[in-house]
Design a protein around this motif. Structure first.
Motif, mmCIF file in Angstrom:
data_model
loop_
_atom_site.group_PDB
_atom_site.id
_atom_site.type_symbol
_atom_site.label_atom_id
_atom_site.label_comp_id
_atom_site.label_asym_id
_atom_site.label_seq_id
_atom_site.Cartn_x
_atom_site.Cartn_y
_atom_site.Cartn_z
ATOM 1 N N ARG A 166 11.612 -15.370 -42.163
ATOM 2 C CA ARG A 166 11.826 -16.790 -42.444
ATOM 3 C C ARG A 166 11.583 -17.692 -41.231
ATOM 4 O O ARG A 166 11.030 -18.792 -41.394
ATOM 5 N N PRO A 167 11.964 -17.306 -40.004
ATOM 6 C CA PRO A 167 11.695 -18.197 -38.856
ATOM 7 C C PRO A 167 10.210 -18.517 -38.690
ATOM 8 O O PRO A 167 9.849 -19.680 -38.464
ATOM 9 N N VAL A 168 9.345 -17.519 -38.819
ATOM 10 C CA VAL A 168 7.921 -17.782 -38.617
ATOM 11 C C VAL A 168 7.321 -18.519 -39.810
ATOM 12 O O VAL A 168 6.446 -19.382 -39.646
ATOM 13 N N LEU A 169 7.791 -18.232 -41.025
ATOM 14 C CA LEU A 169 7.293 -18.953 -42.201
ATOM 15 C C LEU A 169 7.686 -20.424 -42.132
ATOM 16 O O LEU A 169 6.880 -21.309 -42.444
ATOM 17 N N ASN A 170 8.912 -20.692 -41.723
ATOM 18 C CA ASN A 170 9.354 -22.081 -41.572
ATOM 19 C C ASN A 170 8.559 -22.793 -40.489
ATOM 20 O O ASN A 170 8.176 -23.960 -40.643
ATOM 21 N N ALA A 171 8.290 -22.096 -39.395
ATOM 22 C CA ALA A 171 7.529 -22.691 -38.293
ATOM 23 C C ALA A 171 6.112 -23.038 -38.749
ATOM 24 O O ALA A 171 5.580 -24.103 -38.422
ATOM 25 N N MET A 172 5.493 -22.134 -39.504
ATOM 26 C CA MET A 172 4.138 -22.382 -39.995
ATOM 27 C C MET A 172 4.107 -23.551 -40.974
ATOM 28 O O MET A 172 3.194 -24.388 -40.939
ATOM 29 N N THR A 173 5.075 -23.615 -41.867
ATOM 30 C CA THR A 173 5.106 -24.674 -42.876
ATOM 31 C C THR A 173 5.362 -26.028 -42.248
ATOM 32 O O THR A 173 4.743 -27.030 -42.601
#
Length: 228
Positions: A166-173
């Protein structure tokens, strides 16, 4: 009959595009009318605003209440029934396209699922913006970008995704232009690079770099069309 033929032709023409929304509805009901879809022809995004809806699929029944969202996948067999006596209001967005199957699979929406939303008003605003664009007959490219942005965000909320991603997905979004390297992504998640790659391939069918590239391309197209 001519109206039906126009609707059918419109859907056929939309299916020629890679990914595009073609219908949005905002419906409130008090009756217990139910609907059944067999081998559903589209991807349906259903946001429950008030009341409850019951979804019956493959001998499994789930109840979606206010603030939840249900994804009806392409090819689904599902029965939808109003649950309870209160007024039920839901927003529905229908999506089609020649690449819908592969995009849905990559985002994890190749099967029906219920999502608990951390920020329902945000999703409602995103869906209403797409609905407004459909009503104003905005270009399909614009609608496609907005829809892909919505699906990417919803994909990050999937119940079957490990918390560690979730941290990297949130960062990408939130910042798709950010040039995060694979080591940076792994560090952000607190896992090894090999584990990061394995999880992305398992859950999205692509590498972390490819996932980020698709997101950047989509958002870049949107910025070019709407620089303001």
């Amino acid at each position: 009959k001519s109206y039906i033929r126009r609707k059918e032709w419109n859907l056929i023409s939309k299916k020629m595009l890679p990914l595009v929304p073609y219908r949005a509805t905002d419906v409130s009901r008090t009756d217990k009318r139910w609907f059944r879809h067999i081998n559903y022809h589209s991807l349906a995004v259903e946001l429950i605003i008030t009341g409850k809806m019951e979804y019956q699929n493959d001998n499994c029944t789930v109840i979606a209440s206010a603030g939840m969202l249900y994804i009806v996948s392409l090819g689904s067999n599902v029965r939808m029934v109003k649950s309870g006596d209160e007024v039920r209001r839901k927003l529905t967005l229908l999506v089609t396209g020649s690449c819908l199957g592969s995009i849905s699979a990559a985002l994890g929406f190749d099967k029906d699922q219920l999502l608990q939303l951390p920020d329902p008003p945000l999703v409602e605003r995103m869906m209403q913006e797409i609905a407004l664009g459909i009503g104003e007959q905005k270009p399909d490219e614009y609608l496609s970008c907005k829809t892909y942005e919505l699906l990417l965000y919803l994909s990050s909320l999937r119940n079957d995704l490990p918390q560690v991603l979730r941290p990297v997905l949130n960062a990408m979004t939130q910042d798709p232009v950010n040039r995060l390297s694979v080591p940076d992504m792994a560090k952000l998640c607190g896992i090894s690079e090999s584990t990061l790659r394995r999880l992305f391939h398992h859950h999205f069918g692509v590498s972390p770099q490819e996932y980020r590239k698709k997101l950047r391309l989509t958002m870049g197209m949107e910025l070019l069309r709407n620089p303001s």
